[in-house]
Design a protein around this motif. Structure first.
Motif, PDB file in Angstrom:
ATOM      1  N   ALA A   1      -3.282   0.067   6.575  1.00 12.84           N
ATOM      2  CA  ALA A   1      -2.491  -0.608   5.532  1.00 12.84           C
ATOM      3  C   ALA A   1      -1.760  -1.823   6.404  1.00 12.84           C
ATOM      4  O   ALA A   1      -1.409  -2.761   5.918  1.00 12.84           O
TER       5      ALA A   1
ATOM      6  N   ARG B   1       0.759  -1.299  -0.105  1.00 15.61           N
ATOM      7  CA  ARG B   1       0.085   0.079  -0.018  1.00 15.61           C
ATOM      8  C   ARG B   1       0.856   1.325   0.186  1.00 15.61           C
ATOM      9  O   ARG B   1       1.604   1.492  -0.797  1.00 15.61           O
ATOM     10  N   ASN B   2       0.632   2.244   0.978  1.00 13.41           N
ATOM     11  CA  ASN B   2       1.533   3.515   0.914  1.00 13.41           C
ATOM     12  C   ASN B   2       2.685   3.330   1.994  1.00 13.41           C
ATOM     13  O   ASN B   2       3.426   4.289   2.225  1.00 13.41           O
TER      14      ASN B   2
ATOM     15  N   ARG C   1       2.788  -1.346  -3.633  1.00 11.53           N
ATOM     16  CA  ARG C   1       2.841   0.140  -3.722  1.00 11.53           C
ATOM     17  C   ARG C   1       3.025   0.580  -4.937  1.00 11.53           C
ATOM     18  O   ARG C   1       3.716   0.263  -5.741  1.00 11.53           O
TER      19      ARG C   1
ATOM     20  N   GLU D   1      -3.231  -4.185  -6.119  1.00 12.71           N
ATOM     21  CA  GLU D   1      -3.629  -3.126  -5.471  1.00 12.71           C
ATOM     22  C   GLU D   1      -2.726  -2.837  -4.296  1.00 12.71           C
ATOM     23  O   GLU D   1      -2.562  -1.731  -3.552  1.00 12.71           O
ATOM     24  N   LEU D   2      -2.388  -3.790  -3.560  1.00 14.19           N
ATOM     25  CA  LEU D   2      -1.554  -3.974  -2.446  1.00 14.19           C
ATOM     26  C   LEU D   2      -0.285  -3.373  -2.559  1.00 14.19           C
ATOM     27  O   LEU D   2       0.497  -3.047  -1.772  1.00 14.19           O
TER      28      LEU D   2
END
Lengths: 208, 366
Positions: free
Chosen positions: B38, B12-13, B62, B59-60
């Motif tokens: 996250a 994620r981020n 980064r 989508e997971l």
């Protein structure tokens, strides 16, 4: 790092005859394009005589093997030797899904009766119903003096459904119907058995 | 079962975070959209190799990166083991103690977690499918043969539906006989699935009831599985068989199986009213919390080890009284990770082991 010499084409040479054989072999189950090519080159290494023997064997496979009109098994005579009843117990009939199943049962040497090959198991999602497994043909055979029908379809959901169906249609004829047993394979370890098989072996345990 | 260290890379981020954890309560604090969820999602992914927020696993990873990587060290008593998970766009590799797992399903049980998340409300307010999935997941945690059984059931259902579709077009005696055969198979598998769901409901019901009544100070609360009350295969089979016979005509007209485990529902009942339909938002949230608390307790009872509790974004919804009662019910002697915008949001009296600040995908101990 080694440098490729410039200006040379590294595409393999095309040999149409080799490719033609490879393409044919690759159509067989379990053989991918690489394996097909390997087999083709293995054939090329053989003597010409050997290849001709293979051609002859394949020719015979295509022309001499037929389906027995009685049981549906592959044979070179119609009816097949088993259906002619040579040295067989013609009062017992074993129903299987595939011709290979007959070979497996014959290898045991414990069965001496007749066979009937369905060719498939009931499976509505694959479009296989009673007509596709030739139930009428099987019932016709039961006009002969058969005393027991052994249902040896696979122990799968579809094989079990097929056995159940056949048992229902045979029941009104007052012929003994049996289903092969299921459980643990001999000579194996309990700890390696899958849960379903082990559970079944427990629920169908027998008194000693 | 304690997650003692956790490394997150390109998930994620979060670019990179390396956390040292222990038994006790760990707070991940930060404003919204900074990476708290996250982090929780990453831990859940390490435990189950699935996400509760998306099915599109790419989508997971980064943004702009090729590979996301997670590594956790888990302490079981004196022993420890590592779980590693590498995620590429179309590939997922899971290793336990550096050995690649042949099947993703084998990951279950190495790190047991129970997640409390806002999405849990869907179990209560969503379609019956969500509630069946909750039950199925709970059973799969303790019965490794359950998922294969469920797959067999679906196959039997498909076979039977195909016959019903055919009968819908042309009804004949031969087709009816075939339906009888697939009825039999369908009943076999339906009975086995129903019995297990029934048992799980019976095991969970008293736990959920006690948690609900303690959290809300209202009741009586009960749970009921619509497929049957008694976990007896003979009774289940007979009941379903009788019901099928009664609706045979409509099943043929509709060309589909209208009864069975694929239609059953798990009902939550508060003072004779169905919570999914009639209860307030607050009552539904409390039900969701009670379900997760029960799941955690059951996991402890069945395995003898406390699962890692992940409590994400559910605290801020509670007023002071509810929050106080919630913390009373949570087993605080096990490992616990909680997210909040601030320390104050958790309420007073909580013994925190550590606090991490989450800001813009970066996580720092404070």
């Amino acid at each position: 790092m080694k440098q490729q010499p410039a200006g040379r084409d590294f595409r393999p040479l095309s040999i149409p005859a080799v490719e033609a054989v490879s393409r044919q072999l690759a159509k067989l189950p379990g053989i991918g394009p690489r394996m097909a090519q390997r087999l083709t080159y293995a054939l090329l290494k053989r003597e010409k005589k050997e290849i001709e023997q293979l051609i002859h064997a394949l020719h015979s496979l295509a022309n001499d093997v037929l389906r027995c009109a009685v049981c549906g098994n592959y044979a070179q005579t119609d009816p097949c030797p088993v259906c002619k009843g040579e040295g067989r117990n013609t009062k017992i009939l074993c129903v299987v899904e595939q011709p290979q199943d007959v070979q497996a049962i014959e290898r045991t040497g414990h069965y001496n009766g007749l066979y009937h090959i369905l060719g498939a198991a009931l499976s509505p999602i694959d479009g296989v119903g009673p007509e596709e497994i030739g139930v009428t043909k099987l019932l016709q055979r039961l006009n002969d003096p058969i005393e027991e029908v052994i249902l040896a379809t696979n122990p799968t959901m579809e094989g079990d459904a097929t056995a159940l169906y056949l048992q229902e249609v045979i029941k009104p004829l007052h012929i003994k119907v049996t289903r092969i047993a299921r459980g643990l394979p001999s000579g194996s370890d309990l700890e390696y058995a899958d849960e379903v098989t082990l559970a079944l072996a427990f629920s169908s345990r027998a008194e000693m | 079962m304690i997650l003692t260290s956790f490394l997150v890379r390109n998930f994620r981020n979060i670019q990179e975070a390396n956390l040292a954890l222990s038994r006790g309560i760990h707070l991940f604090s930060g404003a919204n959209a900074q990476g708290k969820t996250a982090l929780v999602e990453a831990i859940l992914f390490l435990a189950t190799s699935t996400s509760h927020r998306t099915r599109r696993e790419e989508e997971l990873i980064r943004w702009g990166e090729e590979v996301a990587f997670l590594r956790g060290v888990i302490q079981h008593g004196e022993e420890s083991e590592s779980i590693e998970c590498g995620l590429e766009k179309r590939k997922k590799i899971i290793k336990i103690d550096k050995r690649t797992l042949p099947r993703v399903g084998d990951l279950y049980g190495h790190l047991r977690t129970v997640l409390f998340a806002p999405e849990d409300l869907q179990i209560i307010a969503g379609s019956p499918q969500e509630r069946r999935r909750f039950l199925d997941m709970a059973i799969a945690q303790i019965d490794s043969a359950y998922i294969p059984l469920l797959q067999q059931f679906r196959r039997a259902l498909n076979q039977r539906n195909r016959i019903l579709k055919r009968l819908q077009l042309t009804k004949n005696a031969e087709g009816m006989r075939e339906l009888g055969i697939w009825d039999h198979t369908f009943l076999d598998y339906s009975t086995q699935v129903t019995r297990r769901r029934c048992e799980m409901t019976q095991v969970l019901a008293p736990l959920v009831r006690s948690f609900y009544e303690s959290l809300a100070e209202e009741g009586p609360f009960s749970m009921k599985y619509s497929g049957g009350d008694e976990a007896d295969e003979f009774i289940i089979r007979e009941r379903l068989q009788n019901r099928l016979e009664r609706i045979r005509q409509s099943e043929i007209e509709r060309g589909a199986s209208l009864l069975g485990p694929h239609r059953d529902d798990l009902q939550f009942i508060l003072a004779d009213k169905n919570v999914s339909v009639f209860a307030s938002q607050g009552q539904r949230r409390t039900t969701a919390l009670a379900l997760r608390l029960a799941e955690a307790k059951l996991s402890f009872e069945k395995t003898g080890a406390r699962p890692l509790l992940l409590i994400d974004d559910v605290i801020y919804e509670m007023d002071n009284t509810r929050r106080g009662r919630f913390w009373e019910q949570v087993d605080q002697s096990g490992p616990l990770i909680v997210t909040a915008t601030s320390r104050e949001q958790l309420g007073p009296g909580l013994q925190l082991t550590s606090i991490f600040q989450v800001h813009n995908g970066e996580i720092h101990s404070s």
